[in-house]
Design a protein around this motif. Sequence first.
Motif, PDB file in Angstrom:
ATOM      1  N   LEU A   5       0.830  -1.198   0.000  1.00  0.00           N
ATOM      2  CA  LEU A   5       0.000   0.000   0.000  1.00  0.00           C
ATOM      3  C   LEU A   5       0.862   1.244   0.000  1.00  0.00           C
ATOM      4  O   LEU A   5       2.042   1.214   0.368  1.00  0.00           O
ATOM      5  N   THR A   6       0.246   2.354  -0.400  1.00  0.00           N
ATOM      6  CA  THR A   6       0.892   3.664  -0.382  1.00  0.00           C
ATOM      7  C   THR A   6      -0.072   4.654   0.268  1.00  0.00           C
ATOM      8  O   THR A   6      -1.281   4.564   0.068  1.00  0.00           O
ATOM      9  N   VAL A   7       0.470   5.574   1.058  1.00  0.00           N
ATOM     10  CA  VAL A   7      -0.344   6.630   1.670  1.00  0.00           C
ATOM     11  C   VAL A   7       0.199   7.969   1.189  1.00  0.00           C
ATOM     12  O   VAL A   7       1.412   8.231   1.266  1.00  0.00           O
ATOM     13  N   GLY A   8      -0.692   8.803   0.660  1.00  0.00           N
ATOM     14  CA  GLY A   8      -0.254  10.094   0.132  1.00  0.00           C
ATOM     15  C   GLY A   8      -1.178  11.227   0.548  1.00  0.00           C
ATOM     16  O   GLY A   8      -2.105  11.056   1.352  1.00  0.00           O
ATOM     17  N   LEU A   9      -0.899  12.400  -0.003  1.00  0.00           N
ATOM     18  CA  LEU A   9      -1.683  13.602   0.275  1.00  0.00           C
ATOM     19  C   LEU A   9      -2.454  14.007  -0.974  1.00  0.00           C
ATOM     20  O   LEU A   9      -2.194  13.506  -2.076  1.00  0.00           O
ATOM     21  N   LEU A  10      -3.388  14.933  -0.794  1.00  0.00           N
ATOM     22  CA  LEU A  10      -4.130  15.456  -1.935  1.00  0.00           C
ATOM     23  C   LEU A  10      -3.207  16.100  -2.962  1.00  0.00           C
ATOM     24  O   LEU A  10      -3.488  16.100  -4.160  1.00  0.00           O
ATOM     25  N   SER A  11      -2.103  16.639  -2.474  1.00  0.00           N
ATOM     26  CA  SER A  11      -1.152  17.295  -3.374  1.00  0.00           C
ATOM     27  C   SER A  11      -0.432  16.313  -4.281  1.00  0.00           C
ATOM     28  O   SER A  11       0.225  16.709  -5.242  1.00  0.00           O
ATOM     29  N   GLY A  12      -0.534  15.029  -3.952  1.00  0.00           N
ATOM     30  CA  GLY A  12       0.170  14.017  -4.726  1.00  0.00           C
ATOM     31  C   GLY A  12       1.423  13.512  -4.050  1.00  0.00           C
ATOM     32  O   GLY A  12       2.001  12.510  -4.482  1.00  0.00           O
ATOM     33  N   ALA A  13       1.863  14.195  -3.015  1.00  0.00           N
ATOM     34  CA  ALA A  13       3.065  13.766  -2.295  1.00  0.00           C
ATOM     35  C   ALA A  13       2.796  12.470  -1.546  1.00  0.00           C
ATOM     36  O   ALA A  13       1.681  12.219  -1.086  1.00  0.00           O
ATOM     37  N   THR A  14       3.806  11.658  -1.443  1.00  0.00           N
ATOM     38  CA  THR A  14       3.703  10.387  -0.728  1.00  0.00           C
ATOM     39  C   THR A  14       4.291  10.543   0.667  1.00  0.00           C
ATOM     40  O   THR A  14       5.402  11.047   0.832  1.00  0.00           O
ATOM     41  N   VAL A  15       3.529  10.114   1.683  1.00  0.00           N
ATOM     42  CA  VAL A  15       4.014  10.213   3.054  1.00  0.00           C
ATOM     43  C   VAL A  15       4.404   8.864   3.630  1.00  0.00           C
ATOM     44  O   VAL A  15       5.064   8.794   4.674  1.00  0.00           O
ATOM     45  N   TRP A  16       4.003   7.790   2.961  1.00  0.00           N
ATOM     46  CA  TRP A  16       4.367   6.450   3.445  1.00  0.00           C
ATOM     47  C   TRP A  16       4.243   5.466   2.287  1.00  0.00           C
ATOM     48  O   TRP A  16       3.280   5.492   1.529  1.00  0.00           O
ATOM     49  N   PRO A  60      -2.544  16.602  16.398  1.00  0.00           N
ATOM     50  CA  PRO A  60      -3.039  15.590  17.337  1.00  0.00           C
ATOM     51  C   PRO A  60      -3.348  14.240  16.713  1.00  0.00           C
ATOM     52  O   PRO A  60      -3.478  13.253  17.427  1.00  0.00           O
ATOM     53  N   GLY A  61      -3.497  14.148  15.384  1.00  0.00           N
ATOM     54  CA  GLY A  61      -3.829  12.864  14.788  1.00  0.00           C
ATOM     55  C   GLY A  61      -3.993  12.961  13.284  1.00  0.00           C
ATOM     56  O   GLY A  61      -3.888  14.036  12.688  1.00  0.00           O
ATOM     57  N   VAL A  62      -4.268  11.803  12.667  1.00  0.00           N
ATOM     58  CA  VAL A  62      -4.426  11.745  11.221  1.00  0.00           C
ATOM     59  C   VAL A  62      -5.450  10.666  10.884  1.00  0.00           C
ATOM     60  O   VAL A  62      -5.492   9.612  11.526  1.00  0.00           O
ATOM     61  N   ASP A  63      -6.312  10.947   9.905  1.00  0.00           N
ATOM     62  CA  ASP A  63      -7.295   9.975   9.427  1.00  0.00           C
ATOM     63  C   ASP A  63      -6.845   9.439   8.067  1.00  0.00           C
ATOM     64  O   ASP A  63      -6.167  10.133   7.297  1.00  0.00           O
ATOM     65  N   LEU A  64      -7.245   8.202   7.766  1.00  0.00           N
ATOM     66  CA  LEU A  64      -6.952   7.603   6.462  1.00  0.00           C
ATOM     67  C   LEU A  64      -8.241   7.545   5.654  1.00  0.00           C
ATOM     68  O   LEU A  64      -9.311   7.184   6.164  1.00  0.00           O
ATOM     69  N   MET A  65      -8.134   7.914   4.387  1.00  0.00           N
ATOM     70  CA  MET A  65      -9.274   7.926   3.479  1.00  0.00           C
ATOM     71  C   MET A  65      -9.037   6.897   2.371  1.00  0.00           C
ATOM     72  O   MET A  65      -7.919   6.761   1.853  1.00  0.00           O
ATOM     73  N   ARG A  66     -10.110   6.203   2.005  1.00  0.00           N
ATOM     74  CA  ARG A  66     -10.072   5.304   0.839  1.00  0.00           C
ATOM     75  C   ARG A  66     -11.075   5.872  -0.159  1.00  0.00           C
ATOM     76  O   ARG A  66     -12.274   5.710   0.009  1.00  0.00           O
ATOM     77  N   GLY A  67     -10.565   6.579  -1.114  1.00  0.00           N
ATOM     78  CA  GLY A  67     -11.435   7.343  -1.995  1.00  0.00           C
ATOM     79  C   GLY A  67     -12.003   8.522  -1.223  1.00  0.00           C
ATOM     80  O   GLY A  67     -11.265   9.343  -0.689  1.00  0.00           O
ATOM     81  N   GLY A  79      -1.341  -2.650  -4.185  1.00  0.00           N
ATOM     82  CA  GLY A  79      -1.033  -1.457  -4.949  1.00  0.00           C
ATOM     83  C   GLY A  79      -1.979  -0.287  -4.700  1.00  0.00           C
ATOM     84  O   GLY A  79      -1.849   0.766  -5.348  1.00  0.00           O
ATOM     85  N   GLU A  80      -2.916  -0.421  -3.781  1.00  0.00           N
ATOM     86  CA  GLU A  80      -3.845   0.683  -3.510  1.00  0.00           C
ATOM     87  C   GLU A  80      -3.123   1.878  -2.876  1.00  0.00           C
ATOM     88  O   GLU A  80      -2.137   1.725  -2.157  1.00  0.00           O
ATOM     89  N   ARG A  81      -3.665   3.054  -3.149  1.00  0.00           N
ATOM     90  CA  ARG A  81      -3.124   4.299  -2.581  1.00  0.00           C
ATOM     91  C   ARG A  81      -4.203   4.925  -1.692  1.00  0.00           C
ATOM     92  O   ARG A  81      -5.313   5.217  -2.157  1.00  0.00           O
ATOM     93  N   LEU A  82      -3.877   5.127  -0.430  1.00  0.00           N
ATOM     94  CA  LEU A  82      -4.793   5.741   0.523  1.00  0.00           C
ATOM     95  C   LEU A  82      -4.422   7.207   0.708  1.00  0.00           C
ATOM     96  O   LEU A  82      -3.296   7.623   0.403  1.00  0.00           O
ATOM     97  N   LEU A  83      -5.354   7.960   1.213  1.00  0.00           N
ATOM     98  CA  LEU A  83      -5.147   9.401   1.413  1.00  0.00           C
ATOM     99  C   LEU A  83      -5.046   9.704   2.900  1.00  0.00           C
ATOM    100  O   LEU A  83      -5.866   9.221   3.695  1.00  0.00           O
TER     101      LEU A  83
END
Length: 261
Positions: A39-50, A75-82, A98-102
Amino acid sequence: HKLSGCPGSPAVSMRLPGTPSSVGMLAGRLSRLARGPTLTVGLLSGATVWGPRQVTPGTTAGQLADLLGRPMGCPGVDLMRGTAQLAAGADVSAFDDGERLLARYHPLIPFDHSFVEELCEYGQQELVGMLPGTLLKPSAVRVPGAEVLRAEFLGESVDYPYPEIFLLRLRPSDDSKLLDDVGAALGGARIELSRDVAWELMGARAVVKELPDEGRVVEVHVTAAADLFSLEEAVEWAPPDPVQVMTERHRKKRAFEGISS
């Protein structure tokens, strides 16, 4: 598969269409489930954080979120799938390879610098050796013709040579002159640690009070040129250290000096 006819007839081979490829796909699917998806975790900007990294089976969204770096004060972070926010207990190891989470970070907590401000303000105060509100042992104070019930240090003034201010609560004798002439009534009054260590007390004003537990008493404001550091042995009770009080109060806050807890 081989089908046999009559005895002595040659064997006939028959292959089921698609069977090997279906078995291979299933085997690959089972293999990915066994080891977890990448899996990959990124931001709306397209940057990858993990990532992209493989997650172990049973990994939850909350556990994955804890692996993400966070800005100081976040204080925290949420994960989005779509467009759907994942619950903390959602199993991300069941997602497709291969999914990318937000990642959606919570708003930063404002930094709180009030502790340093209070500490600096306290540091500018002159150290006098005794905190206002400190109580002396009544036995350390001598007032002719009166019983000393309470002796409280109120602070310092700019009046020399008697800058230290005390409040005495006295039970005067019947012939006391405290109400007529405070100065005369306090003649010989002093704080006495020993025969050789004593400070004269000068009276300013007296007030008569009726107290439930002590009856009729006289409270007198007095001044002295006492060495407050030497008076430590005569202290009966002292208020808490202001620095410790400030530290404890600020320690309980969500943000302490710019570092979120």
